[in-house]
Motif scaffolding. Structure first.
Motif, mmCIF file in Angstrom:
data_model
loop_
_atom_site.group_PDB
_atom_site.id
_atom_site.type_symbol
_atom_site.label_atom_id
_atom_site.label_comp_id
_atom_site.label_asym_id
_atom_site.label_seq_id
_atom_site.Cartn_x
_atom_site.Cartn_y
_atom_site.Cartn_z
ATOM 1 N N LEU A 37 60.313 46.036 33.835
ATOM 2 C CA LEU A 37 59.304 46.169 32.784
ATOM 3 C C LEU A 37 58.666 47.544 32.891
ATOM 4 N N PRO A 38 58.854 48.406 31.908
ATOM 5 C CA PRO A 38 58.353 49.787 31.976
ATOM 6 C C PRO A 38 56.842 49.833 32.225
ATOM 7 N N ASP A 39 56.463 50.511 33.298
ATOM 8 C CA ASP A 39 55.067 50.782 33.649
ATOM 9 C C ASP A 39 54.232 49.530 33.941
ATOM 10 N N PHE A 40 54.851 48.342 33.996
ATOM 11 C CA PHE A 40 54.066 47.127 34.223
ATOM 12 C C PHE A 40 53.371 47.166 35.582
ATOM 13 N N GLU A 41 54.130 47.520 36.617
ATOM 14 C CA GLU A 41 53.566 47.518 37.960
ATOM 15 C C GLU A 41 52.381 48.483 38.060
#
Length: 469
Positions: A37-41
């Motif tokens: 998930l892009p940039d979720f973390e």
């Protein structure tokens, strides 16, 4: 992500011996690893920095949204001050579906933390705001509202250490220990063995004093009064100084001590009558205020109680000094901590006036400024442990008082100069006997070591070898 089938595991379970919230978490699109998930973390850690210690950065490819929810629900509780450490996520046979288990200490707090953790994950996923400070405040306030107080909590902890099962029957202090015919119950410092008649006697201070006097226990002279005029007449009968207090009261409410003038006695009567209709006037006993705790037939703990006061520093006003003292993290507005904040109210201002001060006075360095006559912890007083100093005859007197009234757990209020001598040798006396006494002054005194009062209560309720099952 969908969360469903939330339920509380209120005892030892398949996952652990901890109470826990269990839920089924379905991740959309299969496994839904947060690494995909892009940039979720980054957004998740930005909204909740404490997750940095929970989510392993080198295993992001195996950490799913379900794991992120697990870590968030545990972390939110921990940051709010809840003592939780266990969580687990396990994949089911169905792809993308997990069982998520998160420990709780208070069920309502655990359920709310689960909901808020879901909101946190969705906020990170959708890049929307998340007010962490507000969320932690809500969790912390809920936990403080419903968690067990220090007295009940100490008894529960002692039972757990003995391997005795327990469960809360209400959101208050009513707790059941054990199962079936072996079960016993407590409510704060009352037990299944506490006599209702004994409690009723203890609430009637005049009756208590009459019974103790008949049993040969030292008590102050005094009598009930009808009005202000009668209060002053009684004060003259027993001799000044005197104490004026409600006949049926607790926590020092409405009590005025060391009264030496007619004006003071009349004012004290008006203060006391605001709390109860029946008022006592008693001879004032000089000395320190002590609380002795009797459990069963033994004296378990003793503490000297000192009134709320501040020490002048030559710089700050009395009002400012009170604020400094109240900033101590051990002090709160209620009974959840070892000390209570000092009340700076009309009673405190009146006590200041007696000493020639007001709220804006700057006391000289080292000056003790007393803010109340009574030494109850509930009004901001402090306690010093003196258990090891109690004379055997004085201890026997306290046990006799508890048994005369008929209480299995009893707080005995004594006024005398020292614990090192019998009461008769120093002109001291027992001024009150209290049912359901507060335990926090003995568990975590302001000075000295705490006493194992919780263990003493559990051992009284369950003899050695009894596991309450």
């Amino acid at each position: 992500m969908e969360v469903s089938r939330i339920r509380a595991l209120r005892g030892p379970n398949l996952w652990s011996r901890h109470t826990a919230i269990q839920a089924i978490v379905t991740c959309e699109g299969g496994e839904m690893a947060i690494a995909d998930l892009p940039d979720f973390e980054a957004r998740l850690r930005e909204r909740f920095p404490a997750l940095g210690d929970l989510i392993p950065a080198d295993h992001l490819d195996t950490v799913s949204m379900a794991h992120a929810l697990e870590f968030a629900a545990l972390g939110l509780q921990a940051q709010a001050g809840c003592p939780v450490t266990f969580s687990r996520s396990a994949q089911t046979l169905e792809p993308g579906v997990y069982q998520v288990v998160v420990e709780y200490t208070e069920e309502d707090v655990g359920r709310l933390a689960f909901d808020l953790a879901e909101q946190l994950c969705l906020a990170a996923l959708n890049n929307t705001p998340f007010d962490l400070d507000r969320v932690l405040k809500v969790l912390r306030e809920l936990d403080e509202d419903i968690r067990l107080g220090p007295s009940t909590g100490a008894i529960v902890a002692a039972a757990v250490a003995r391997g005795i099962p327990y469960r809360r029957l209400t959101q208050g202090s009513l707790v059941q220990f054990g199962w079936g015919s072996k079960q016993q119950r407590i409510q704060a410092a009352e037990t299944s063995f506490t006599s209702a008649i004994g409690e009723s006697i203890a609430q009637d201070k005049e009756l208590t004093k009459t019974l103790l006097h008949a049993a040969g226990v030292a008590v102050p002279l005094g009598r009930p009064v009808e009005d202000e005029d009668d209060a002053w007449a009684a004060a003259q009968e027993v001799g000044l100084p005197v104490v004026v207090k409600p006949r049926d009261g607790n926590q020092g409410k409405g009590i005025s001590v060391n009264l030496t003038t007619e004006e003071q006695v009349r004012h004290a009567y008006r203060v006391a009558v605001d709390y109860r209709d029946d008022i006592l006037v008693e001879k004032y006993l000089p000395g320190h205020d002590y609380r002795l705790l009797v459990i069963g037939d033994k004296l378990i703990a003793a503490a000297r109680r000192d009134p709320p006061l501040v020490i002048g520093d030559g710089t700050h006003t009395v009002r400012e000094l009170v604020g400094i003292v109240n900033s101590d993290p051990r002090r709160s507005d209620g009974h959840a901590t070892s000390l209570t904040k000092i009340r700076f109210d009309e009673i405190a201002l009146a006590r200041l006036a007696e000493q020639g001060y007001n709220a804006d006075t700057i006391p000289p360095r080292g000056t003790r400024v007393v803010l109340r006559n009574n030494a109850n912890l509930s009004t901001g007083g402090t306690a010093s442990d003196v258990t090891d100093d109690v004379h055997p005859e004085l201890a026997a007197c306290a046990v006799a008082a508890a048994q005369t009234v008929g209480l299995d757990i009893c707080g005995i209020d004594v006024v005398c100069d020292t614990m090192l001598k019998p009461l008769e040798d120093q002109g001291g006396g027992i001024v009150e006997v209290n049912a359901a006494p507060g335990l926090r002054m003995h568990l975590a005194p302001s000075f000295g070591k705490g006493r194992a009062v919780g263990e003493a209560i559990v051992n009284m309720m369950f003899p050695d070898g009894d596991n309450a099952r």
